[in-house]
Design a protein around this motif. Structure first.
Motif, PDB file in Angstrom:
ATOM      1  N   LEU A 173      67.345 -32.990  55.737  1.00 53.12           N
ATOM      2  CA  LEU A 173      68.106 -32.128  54.834  1.00 53.12           C
ATOM      3  C   LEU A 173      69.160 -31.316  55.582  1.00 53.12           C
ATOM      4  O   LEU A 173      70.280 -31.152  55.098  1.00 53.12           O
ATOM      5  N   ASP A 174      68.810 -30.794  56.744  1.00 54.41           N
ATOM      6  CA  ASP A 174      69.765 -29.989  57.516  1.00 54.41           C
ATOM      7  C   ASP A 174      70.991 -30.792  57.931  1.00 54.41           C
ATOM      8  O   ASP A 174      72.094 -30.249  57.994  1.00 54.41           O
ATOM      9  N   TYR A 175      70.798 -32.070  58.232  1.00 55.55           N
ATOM     10  CA  TYR A 175      71.898 -32.891  58.736  1.00 55.55           C
ATOM     11  C   TYR A 175      72.448 -33.869  57.707  1.00 55.55           C
ATOM     12  O   TYR A 175      73.395 -34.599  58.000  1.00 55.55           O
ATOM     13  N   GLY A 176      71.891 -33.890  56.510  1.00 57.68           N
ATOM     14  CA  GLY A 176      72.359 -34.814  55.486  1.00 57.68           C
ATOM     15  C   GLY A 176      72.222 -36.265  55.922  1.00 57.68           C
ATOM     16  O   GLY A 176      73.058 -37.103  55.602  1.00 57.68           O
ATOM     17  N   LEU A 177      71.162 -36.543  56.645  1.00 54.74           N
ATOM     18  CA  LEU A 177      70.948 -37.865  57.222  1.00 54.74           C
ATOM     19  C   LEU A 177      69.640 -38.436  56.685  1.00 54.74           C
ATOM     20  O   LEU A 177      68.609 -37.760  56.730  1.00 54.74           O
ATOM     21  N   PRO A 178      69.656 -39.660  56.167  1.00 56.83           N
ATOM     22  CA  PRO A 178      68.406 -40.221  55.670  1.00 56.83           C
ATOM     23  C   PRO A 178      67.426 -40.494  56.806  1.00 56.83           C
ATOM     24  O   PRO A 178      67.804 -41.020  57.853  1.00 56.83           O
ATOM     25  N   ILE A 179      66.170 -40.109  56.572  1.00 57.90           N
ATOM     26  CA  ILE A 179      65.108 -40.362  57.538  1.00 57.90           C
ATOM     27  C   ILE A 179      63.937 -40.987  56.797  1.00 57.90           C
ATOM     28  O   ILE A 179      63.382 -40.381  55.884  1.00 57.90           O
ATOM     29  N   ALA A 180      63.575 -42.194  57.206  1.00 55.72           N
ATOM     30  CA  ALA A 180      62.398 -42.857  56.652  1.00 55.72           C
ATOM     31  C   ALA A 180      61.186 -42.351  57.421  1.00 55.72           C
ATOM     32  O   ALA A 180      61.093 -42.541  58.627  1.00 55.72           O
ATOM     33  N   ASN A 181      60.276 -41.706  56.722  1.00 57.15           N
ATOM     34  CA  ASN A 181      59.098 -41.122  57.365  1.00 57.15           C
ATOM     35  C   ASN A 181      57.929 -42.093  57.261  1.00 57.15           C
ATOM     36  O   ASN A 181      57.338 -42.250  56.197  1.00 57.15           O
ATOM     37  N   ALA A 182      57.605 -42.735  58.365  1.00 58.77           N
ATOM     38  CA  ALA A 182      56.456 -43.643  58.425  1.00 58.77           C
ATOM     39  C   ALA A 182      55.455 -43.122  59.444  1.00 58.77           C
ATOM     40  O   ALA A 182      54.953 -43.868  60.280  1.00 58.77           O
ATOM     41  N   ILE A 183      55.187 -41.825  59.362  1.00 58.35           N
ATOM     42  CA  ILE A 183      54.099 -41.260  60.151  1.00 58.35           C
ATOM     43  C   ILE A 183      52.850 -41.399  59.285  1.00 58.35           C
ATOM     44  O   ILE A 183      52.695 -40.701  58.284  1.00 58.35           O
ATOM     45  N   LEU A 184      52.016 -42.356  59.640  1.00 63.10           N
ATOM     46  CA  LEU A 184      50.805 -42.617  58.867  1.00 63.10           C
ATOM     47  C   LEU A 184      49.833 -41.459  58.996  1.00 63.10           C
ATOM     48  O   LEU A 184      49.670 -40.891  60.084  1.00 63.10           O
ATOM     49  N   THR A 185      49.182 -41.117  57.909  1.00 64.63           N
ATOM     50  CA  THR A 185      48.126 -40.102  57.917  1.00 64.63           C
ATOM     51  C   THR A 185      46.935 -40.740  57.218  1.00 64.63           C
ATOM     52  O   THR A 185      46.948 -40.930  56.006  1.00 64.63           O
ATOM     53  N   THR A 186      45.928 -41.098  57.999  1.00 64.57           N
ATOM     54  CA  THR A 186      44.805 -41.846  57.448  1.00 64.57           C
ATOM     55  C   THR A 186      43.479 -41.178  57.784  1.00 64.57           C
ATOM     56  O   THR A 186      43.390 -40.334  58.670  1.00 64.57           O
ATOM     57  N   GLU A 187      42.470 -41.604  57.076  1.00 65.18           N
ATOM     58  CA  GLU A 187      41.121 -41.090  57.290  1.00 65.18           C
ATOM     59  C   GLU A 187      40.459 -41.724  58.510  1.00 65.18           C
ATOM     60  O   GLU A 187      39.610 -41.108  59.141  1.00 65.18           O
ATOM     61  N   ASN A 188      40.855 -42.982  58.819  1.00 62.13           N
ATOM     62  CA  ASN A 188      40.183 -43.694  59.897  1.00 62.13           C
ATOM     63  C   ASN A 188      41.088 -44.797  60.453  1.00 62.13           C
ATOM     64  O   ASN A 188      42.135 -45.111  59.880  1.00 62.13           O
ATOM     65  N   LEU A 189      40.655 -45.379  61.549  1.00 62.01           N
ATOM     66  CA  LEU A 189      41.430 -46.422  62.206  1.00 62.01           C
ATOM     67  C   LEU A 189      41.633 -47.660  61.339  1.00 62.01           C
ATOM     68  O   LEU A 189      42.747 -48.185  61.276  1.00 62.01           O
ATOM     69  N   PRO A 190      40.614 -48.163  60.634  1.00 63.61           N
ATOM     70  CA  PRO A 190      40.850 -49.345  59.794  1.00 63.61           C
ATOM     71  C   PRO A 190      41.947 -49.126  58.735  1.00 63.61           C
ATOM     72  O   PRO A 190      42.719 -50.039  58.442  1.00 63.61           O
ATOM     73  N   GLN A 191      42.020 -47.929  58.169  1.00 62.39           N
ATOM     74  CA  GLN A 191      43.092 -47.643  57.209  1.00 62.39           C
ATOM     75  C   GLN A 191      44.457 -47.718  57.885  1.00 62.39           C
ATOM     76  O   GLN A 191      45.413 -48.225  57.304  1.00 62.39           O
ATOM     77  N   ALA A 192      44.554 -47.214  59.099  1.00 61.93           N
ATOM     78  CA  ALA A 192      45.821 -47.250  59.829  1.00 61.93           C
ATOM     79  C   ALA A 192      46.212 -48.693  60.141  1.00 61.93           C
ATOM     80  O   ALA A 192      47.366 -49.090  59.936  1.00 61.93           O
ATOM     81  N   VAL A 193      45.269 -49.480  60.618  1.00 56.46           N
ATOM     82  CA  VAL A 193      45.546 -50.885  60.939  1.00 56.46           C
ATOM     83  C   VAL A 193      46.004 -51.629  59.690  1.00 56.46           C
ATOM     84  O   VAL A 193      46.942 -52.437  59.741  1.00 56.46           O
ATOM     85  N   ALA A 194      45.375 -51.350  58.560  1.00 56.11           N
ATOM     86  CA  ALA A 194      45.734 -52.027  57.314  1.00 56.11           C
ATOM     87  C   ALA A 194      47.152 -51.715  56.859  1.00 56.11           C
ATOM     88  O   ALA A 194      47.764 -52.504  56.138  1.00 56.11           O
ATOM     89  N   ARG A 195      47.709 -50.596  57.283  1.00 52.83           N
ATOM     90  CA  ARG A 195      49.025 -50.157  56.826  1.00 52.83           C
ATOM     91  C   ARG A 195      50.140 -50.354  57.853  1.00 52.83           C
ATOM     92  O   ARG A 195      51.316 -50.266  57.522  1.00 52.83           O
TER      93      ARG A 195
END
Length: 156
Positions: free
Chosen positions: A109-131
């Protein structure tokens, strides 16, 4: 109508775009897979390899600082944030998730630049691997789509 019309697929053309990718090293097995999927998809969409700048930082909390430096350079049409935070037994999970997401949003927002946020937030490792692969590709597509849309909305 700018962008895609309702119900129609967006045509993603990355030719000529310059994309910055910031990858957190924490949970590196997941973030490496995210980065590989993202960079591969960017190239599949027509972004030249030399127009992709990929840097790494320690963890999700450091991602916004690197994004800010990239945004300040005015060299990029869009940025991508990659990381993985897996819930632990303490409140630290919530802090890292909330603060990293807020930082990514603020830079965009500060720079008017699109940023795709793909910082995964998961409950466990298998969920992260699946995504990891799908979210990496999704981030590339979002970056290209939003770079094109903002270019249409703000022609120079």
């Amino acid at each position: 109508m700018l962008g895609a019309e309702k119900g129609k697929a967006v045509q993603l053309d990355g030719k000529g775009l310059r994309i910055g990718v910031v990858q957190a090293r924490f949970n590196q097995g997941i973030t490496n897979a995210l980065a590989q999927a993202c960079v591969g998809e960017l190239q599949a969409l027509g972004v030249n390899a030399e127009d992709i700048v990929h840097v790494t930082v320690a963890g999700a909390l450091e991602v916004p600082s690197a994004l800010q430096a990239m945004a300040e350079s005015e060299r990029f049409d869009a940025l991508v944030a990659l990381g993985c935070v897996i819930r632990g037994e303490t409140y630290h999970f919530e802090l890292v998730c909330n603060e990293s997401a807020a930082g990514v949003t603020r830079v965009g927002l500060d720079y008017g630049l699109p940023i795709a946020n793909a910082i995964l937030t998961t409950e466990n490792l298998p969920q992260a691997v699946a995504r990891q692969d799908e979210k990496g590709r999704d981030a590339a597509q979002v970056a290209v789509e939003m770079a094109r849309l903002l270019s249409e909305l703000n022609p120079e």
